[in-house]
Design a protein around this motif. Structure first.
Motif, PDB file in Angstrom:
ATOM      1  N   ILE A  94       0.867  -1.182   0.000  1.00 28.37           N
ATOM      2  CA  ILE A  94       0.000   0.000   0.000  1.00 28.37           C
ATOM      3  C   ILE A  94       0.900   1.226   0.000  1.00 28.37           C
ATOM      4  N   THR A  96       0.870   5.310   0.835  1.00 34.77           N
ATOM      5  CA  THR A  96       0.105   6.390   1.443  1.00 34.77           C
ATOM      6  C   THR A  96       0.948   7.648   1.553  1.00 34.77           C
ATOM      7  N   TYR A 108       1.007  10.105  -6.150  1.00 34.12           N
ATOM      8  CA  TYR A 108      -0.028   9.059  -6.173  1.00 34.12           C
ATOM      9  C   TYR A 108      -0.053   8.391  -7.546  1.00 34.12           C
ATOM     10  N   PRO A 117      -2.583   0.157  -4.574  1.00 33.85           N
ATOM     11  CA  PRO A 117      -3.667   0.969  -4.021  1.00 33.85           C
ATOM     12  C   PRO A 117      -3.046   2.108  -3.230  1.00 33.85           C
ATOM     13  N   VAL A 118      -3.679   3.263  -3.277  1.00 34.33           N
ATOM     14  CA  VAL A 118      -3.122   4.442  -2.622  1.00 34.33           C
ATOM     15  C   VAL A 118      -4.120   4.997  -1.608  1.00 34.33           C
ATOM     16  N   ILE A 130      -7.156  10.305  -7.018  1.00 31.56           N
ATOM     17  CA  ILE A 130      -7.630   9.080  -6.362  1.00 31.56           C
ATOM     18  C   ILE A 130      -9.143   9.021  -6.444  1.00 31.56           C
ATOM     19  N   GLY A 136      -8.194   3.800  -4.807  1.00 41.22           N
ATOM     20  CA  GLY A 136      -7.599   4.019  -3.496  1.00 41.22           C
ATOM     21  C   GLY A 136      -8.638   4.519  -2.519  1.00 41.22           C
TER      22      GLY A 136
END
Length: 170
Positions: A94, A96, A108, A117-118, A130, A136
């Protein structure tokens, strides 16, 4: 109950300058909440340190806010070259960047290009990058509990991680 990979711990990646605006302090507050539910998780911070913590190293201020029992699960790598950065994007589960302000959010898109996935905050141009629930998850800025819950929800659902990563890449 979380299902863990037998191959390695989960890897949560943050990339950005270590400064308030980029939100690493929000992620640091979320770490204990995540590790209580998913102890086989590690956090990797990549980015230049700043001296925006009362004239001291921002990294040192962040480290001081990580409870000792979780310190071994957190790595600060500083600036890395592009080849190493690409390897970190490839190996993370992941991505972030809980920025409190972001005009566009190119970072991103970079993570999404690796089918990751963000998780970001619903600020500035980030919601244009996003698609919440599709590529995300968007969380409120500064809300470490929501950030922790978003991370846990993705760790808890491998299919959701893969699907979001696929949609992100598309």
């Amino acid at each position: 109950k979380l299902i863990y990979s037998n191959k390695r711990p989960y890897k949560i990646l943050f990339v950005g300058r270590l400064e308030d605006r980029k939100g690493p302090q929000v992620l640091v507050k979320a770490i204990p909440l995540v590790l209580k539910k998913a102890p086989d998780t590690e956090f990797v911070f990549i980015g230049r340190d700043t001296f925006q913590c009362n004239g001291n190293s921002y990294k040192e201020c962040l480290i001081r806010n990580i409870p000792a029992e979780y310190a071994e699960k957190v790595k600060f790598l500083g600036h890395v070259d592009n080849r190493d950065l690409a390897e970190h994007f490839k190996s993370c589960d992941i991505f972030t960047a809980p920025s409190l302000y972001e005009s566009f959010g190119l970072i991103y898109i970079e993570a999404m290009s690796y089918a990751k996935p963000v998780i970001g905050c619903a600020v500035g141009g980030v919601p244009e990058v996003i698609k919440d629930g599709e590529t995300g998850i968007l969380v409120p800025p500064g809300d470490h509990v929501s950030l922790a819950n978003a991370i846990i929800s993705l760790l808890d659902n491998e299919n959701k991680r893969r699907e979001m990563g696929f949609m992100a890449r598309e």
